[in-house]
Design an enzyme around this catalytic site. Structure first.
Site, PDB file in Angstrom:
ATOM      1  N   GLU A 146       0.860  -1.198   0.000  1.00 20.68           N
ATOM      2  CA  GLU A 146       0.000   0.000   0.000  1.00 20.68           C
ATOM      3  C   GLU A 146       0.889   1.239   0.000  1.00 20.68           C
ATOM      4  O   GLU A 146       2.055   1.173   0.349  1.00 20.68           O
ATOM      5  CB  GLU A 146      -0.927  -0.019   1.210  1.00 20.68           C
ATOM      6  CG  GLU A 146      -0.213  -0.222   2.543  1.00 20.68           C
ATOM      7  CD  GLU A 146       0.624   0.926   2.971  1.00 20.68           C
ATOM      8  OE1 GLU A 146       0.194   2.063   2.725  1.00 20.68           O
ATOM      9  OE2 GLU A 146       1.717   0.708   3.554  1.00 20.68           O
ATOM     10  N   PHE A 147       0.272   2.354  -0.388  1.00 31.06           N
ATOM     11  CA  PHE A 147       1.036   3.604  -0.488  1.00 31.06           C
ATOM     12  C   PHE A 147       0.378   4.696   0.358  1.00 31.06           C
ATOM     13  O   PHE A 147       0.506   5.885   0.074  1.00 31.06           O
ATOM     14  CB  PHE A 147       1.129   4.038  -1.960  1.00 31.06           C
ATOM     15  CG  PHE A 147       1.821   3.027  -2.825  1.00 31.06           C
ATOM     16  CD1 PHE A 147       3.200   3.065  -2.987  1.00 31.06           C
ATOM     17  CD2 PHE A 147       1.115   2.010  -3.440  1.00 31.06           C
ATOM     18  CE1 PHE A 147       3.855   2.114  -3.759  1.00 31.06           C
ATOM     19  CE2 PHE A 147       1.754   1.054  -4.221  1.00 31.06           C
ATOM     20  CZ  PHE A 147       3.128   1.110  -4.385  1.00 31.06           C
ATOM     21  N   GLU A 150      -0.369   8.771   6.249  1.00 30.39           N
ATOM     22  CA  GLU A 150      -1.101   9.092   7.467  1.00 30.39           C
ATOM     23  C   GLU A 150      -1.707  10.483   7.321  1.00 30.39           C
ATOM     24  O   GLU A 150      -1.165  11.341   6.637  1.00 30.39           O
ATOM     25  CB  GLU A 150      -0.168   9.043   8.674  1.00 30.39           C
ATOM     26  CG  GLU A 150       0.224   7.625   8.991  1.00 30.39           C
ATOM     27  CD  GLU A 150       1.124   7.526  10.203  1.00 30.39           C
ATOM     28  OE1 GLU A 150       1.105   8.432  11.048  1.00 30.39           O
ATOM     29  OE2 GLU A 150       1.839   6.519  10.297  1.00 30.39           O
ATOM     30  N   GLY A 262      12.696  21.289   4.950  1.00 31.41           N
ATOM     31  CA  GLY A 262      12.464  21.258   6.384  1.00 31.41           C
ATOM     32  C   GLY A 262      13.641  20.694   7.142  1.00 31.41           C
ATOM     33  O   GLY A 262      14.759  20.606   6.618  1.00 31.41           O
ATOM     34  N   CYS A 269       7.250   5.207   8.167  1.00 32.18           N
ATOM     35  CA  CYS A 269       7.610   4.457   6.948  1.00 32.18           C
ATOM     36  C   CYS A 269       8.940   4.876   6.325  1.00 32.18           C
ATOM     37  O   CYS A 269       9.792   4.017   6.075  1.00 32.18           O
ATOM     38  CB  CYS A 269       6.519   4.612   5.898  1.00 32.18           C
ATOM     39  SG  CYS A 269       5.033   3.733   6.338  1.00 32.18           S
TER      40      CYS A 269
HETATM   41  C1  UDX Z   1       4.786   7.872   3.464  1.00 29.14           C
HETATM   42  C2  UDX Z   1       4.482   7.702   1.963  1.00 29.14           C
HETATM   43  O1  UDX Z   1       4.088   8.980   1.431  1.00 29.14           O
HETATM   44  C3  UDX Z   1       3.376   6.684   1.745  1.00 29.14           C
HETATM   45  O2  UDX Z   1       3.148   6.493   0.349  1.00 29.14           O
HETATM   46  C4  UDX Z   1       3.811   5.363   2.395  1.00 29.14           C
HETATM   47  O3  UDX Z   1       2.791   4.405   2.253  1.00 29.14           O
HETATM   48  C5  UDX Z   1       4.132   5.575   3.865  1.00 29.14           C
HETATM   49  O4  UDX Z   1       5.128   6.602   4.011  1.00 29.14           O
HETATM   50  P1  UDX Z   1       3.646   9.121   5.539  1.00 29.14           P
HETATM   51  O5  UDX Z   1       4.674   8.474   6.416  1.00 29.14           O
HETATM   52  O6  UDX Z   1       2.238   9.164   6.006  1.00 29.14           O
HETATM   53  O7  UDX Z   1       3.620   8.396   4.095  1.00 29.14           O
HETATM   54  O8  UDX Z   1       4.143  10.621   5.309  1.00 29.14           O
HETATM   55  P2  UDX Z   1       4.405  11.648   4.122  1.00 29.14           P
HETATM   56  O9  UDX Z   1       3.250  12.566   4.007  1.00 29.14           O
HETATM   57  O10 UDX Z   1       4.866  11.013   2.871  1.00 29.14           O
HETATM   58  O11 UDX Z   1       5.628  12.465   4.770  1.00 29.14           O
HETATM   59  C6  UDX Z   1       6.806  11.778   5.209  1.00 29.14           C
HETATM   60  C7  UDX Z   1       7.819  12.751   5.770  1.00 29.14           C
HETATM   61  O12 UDX Z   1       8.293  13.631   4.750  1.00 29.14           O
HETATM   62  C8  UDX Z   1       7.255  13.642   6.882  1.00 29.14           C
HETATM   63  O13 UDX Z   1       8.221  13.786   7.898  1.00 29.14           O
HETATM   64  C9  UDX Z   1       7.006  14.959   6.177  1.00 29.14           C
HETATM   65  O14 UDX Z   1       7.042  16.063   7.038  1.00 29.14           O
HETATM   66  C10 UDX Z   1       8.164  14.981   5.180  1.00 29.14           C
HETATM   67  N1  UDX Z   1       7.890  15.845   4.017  1.00 29.14           N
HETATM   68  C11 UDX Z   1       6.935  15.509   3.118  1.00 29.14           C
HETATM   69  C12 UDX Z   1       8.645  16.987   3.832  1.00 29.14           C
HETATM   70  O15 UDX Z   1       9.558  17.295   4.622  1.00 29.14           O
HETATM   71  N2  UDX Z   1       8.393  17.770   2.738  1.00 29.14           N
HETATM   72  C13 UDX Z   1       7.432  17.472   1.830  1.00 29.14           C
HETATM   73  O16 UDX Z   1       7.281  18.230   0.835  1.00 29.14           O
HETATM   74  C14 UDX Z   1       6.669  16.292   2.012  1.00 29.14           C
END
Ligand code: UDX
Length: 442
Positions: A146-147, A150, A262, A269
């Site tokens: 899955e992708f 959260e 950031g 994940c």
């Molecule tokens: C991620 C993947 O997106 C998802 O497809 C997979 O199934 C699980 O892992 P998630 O952990 O929910 O999902 O978070 P995501 O929204 O992708 O962000 C991950 C990290 O990247 C966070 O710490 C977020 O703050 C950071 N991030 C994301 C950035 O620093 N900048 C961005 O532009 C996007």
């Protein structure tokens, strides 16, 4: 079982992935049971409570008829498809810990009649093949990563960009039937969710499906670390990182997502999957040097931001830490850069007053760190605010009020959500990952 009609589906694991899968499939008309060892969580689900804090989950729990059980005999009474969605955390060595998966597989092998088993947990390449030729030889094993993100777990389950499934050809029909309401987007609107574009079901072999998940996450972290490097270079060169990244975002070959710089990426994940991919590629004899550099960059990014803070505030100063969750839209603090930063700051002797819209109470692992009920309690009398999570309410801070509340008049932005010029215009000092270029003429 009638293909095209409702299937008996048992989901093993009531976490983000398991619950979102169960709710979307039950809403699509299948008969769904959820099996988990955590009786407390299941009792909460039976009362209609959302254990995840995800938008729409409580409403869907009440509108679907799912059997939540700790009993395999009950869970597997009427099963055509088993979905394994248990956690695969990181071991000390950085490999994926498959103990929960192996326990779930053993239960399935012993208690379910031969049927189709979908491995939805993220597992190293080759795991599903191993299960097919080993403990699940009487079943049809399909790798079905899955992708889901959260904070939008249901949206991603109901309207995914794509569904990836890998297995022998004779398992394809039942998987298509399982996801028919999703691939056709024929489900009825619910809990603020509305059908959208029809996602493709990409059918492939098991190893490719498993690698596709790691490749997607590895690409995204590579992109994020690249963006963070560009932000650092822009700050050093006196360029405007926002303008640079906006330029990238207008190129359709690059696209707009995952361009927010950031203090580093985190969550349950990205860090685990990056380490697991590094670990199993090393075992394959392949040196994935690019990914190693990406992980190193991410560790360095946090330390770099910590140094930016320590260079800007007196030792021991009281700081308001805004954000504890690993990103906005969730209360999950696993592998949160905000908490790793808090740990460094506490060790340097700072008093931290933390606030996060969704995280309250003591934070395990960092002595004295507590999520306070209001932003005002965190900010009042602090020397500086440190923004560690990109919650929209931090982007909309009332800067005049902030100036009156802070003793040191300093805003330190680790998520590039405030415009340094606006902060300066409000009479505050700005420090951050995305400083405005010096001497800019408006
Ligand atoms: C991620 C993947 O997106 C998802 O497809 C997979 O199934 C699980 O892992 P998630 O952990 O929910 O999902 O978070 P995501 O929204 O992708 O962000 C991950 C990290 O990247 C966070 O710490 C977020 O703050 C950071 N991030 C994301 C950035 O620093 N900048 C961005 O532009 C996007």
């Amino acid at each position: 079982m009638r293909l095209g009609g409702p299937l008996g589906v048992t989901v093993v694991g009531a976490g983000y992935v398991g619950l979102a899968s169960a709710l979307s499939l039950a809403h699509g008309g299948h008969r769904v049971a959820v099996l988990d060892r955590d009786a407390t969580r299941l009792a909460a689900l039976r009362r209609g409570e959302d254990p995840l804090g995800e938008s729409g989950v409580a409403e869907l729990i009440s509108s679907t008829d799912i059997a939540y059980t700790t009993e395999p005999s009950e869970a597997f009474a009427d099963v055509d498809v088993v979905i394994i969605a248990v956690g695969t955390p990181t071991t000390e060595r950085g490999t994926a810990d498959l103990s929960a998966l192996r326990a779930a597989v053993q239960t399935v092998a012993e208690r379910a009649r031969p049927c189709t088993v979908l491995v939805r947990s993220t597992v190293p390449v080759g795991t599903s093949d191993e299960l097919q030729s080993g403990p699940l030889h009487a079943f049809k094993v399909v790798a079905n990563p899955e992708f889901l993100r959260e904070g939008r777990a249901l949206a991603d389950a109901f309207t995914p960009d794509r569904i990836v499934a890998g297995g022998a050809t004779d398992a394809a029909d039942i998987v298509r039937s399982l996801y028919a309401s999703i691939t056709s987007q024929s489900w009825t609107a619910v809990a603020g969710l509305v059908p959208g574009d029809r996602p493709l079901l990409l059918w492939m072999d098991r190893r490719s499906a498993e690698l596709a998940k790691y490749a997607a996450n590895a690409y995204l972290v590579t992109r994020l670390s690249f963006v963070n490097e560009i932000a650092n270079v822009a700050a050093a060169a006196g360029a405007d990182v926002r303008a640079v990244l906006e330029t990238l975002s207008k190129d359709p070959r690059i696209g707009t997502g995952y361009l927010q710089p950031g203090l580093g990426w985190g969550g349950s994940c990205f860090p685990k999957d990056a380490r697991a991919l590094l670990s199993f590629t090393t075992d394959l004899g392949y040196d994935f040097s690019l990914l190693r550099a990406v992980v190193d960059q991410n560790n360095a990014q946090l330390v770099r931001f910590f140094r930016l803070i320590t260079e800007s505030v007196p030792a021991g100063a009281r700081l308001a830490l805004l954000g504890l969750a690993f990103k906005s839209g969730t209360r999950d603090t696993r592998q949160s850069p905000a908490i790793a930063l808090a740990d460094l700051l506490v060790k340097r002797g700072h008093e931290l007053r933390a606030y996060d819209p969704m995280v309250r109470g003591p934070i395990p692992g960092v002595p004295g760190l507590v999520g306070l009920p209001t932003l005002a309690e965190a900010v009042d009398g602090a020397h500086a605010v440190v923004i560690a999570t990109e919650w929209p309410e931090f982007a909309a801070l009332d800067l005049d009020e902030l100036r009156r509340a802070l003793s040191g008049g300093l805003v330190i932005d680790g998520r590039c959500i405030l415009d340094g010029r606006r902060v300066a215009a409000a009479g505050l000092r700005y420090v951050g990952i995305c400083p405005p270029p010096p001497g800019i003429i408006d």
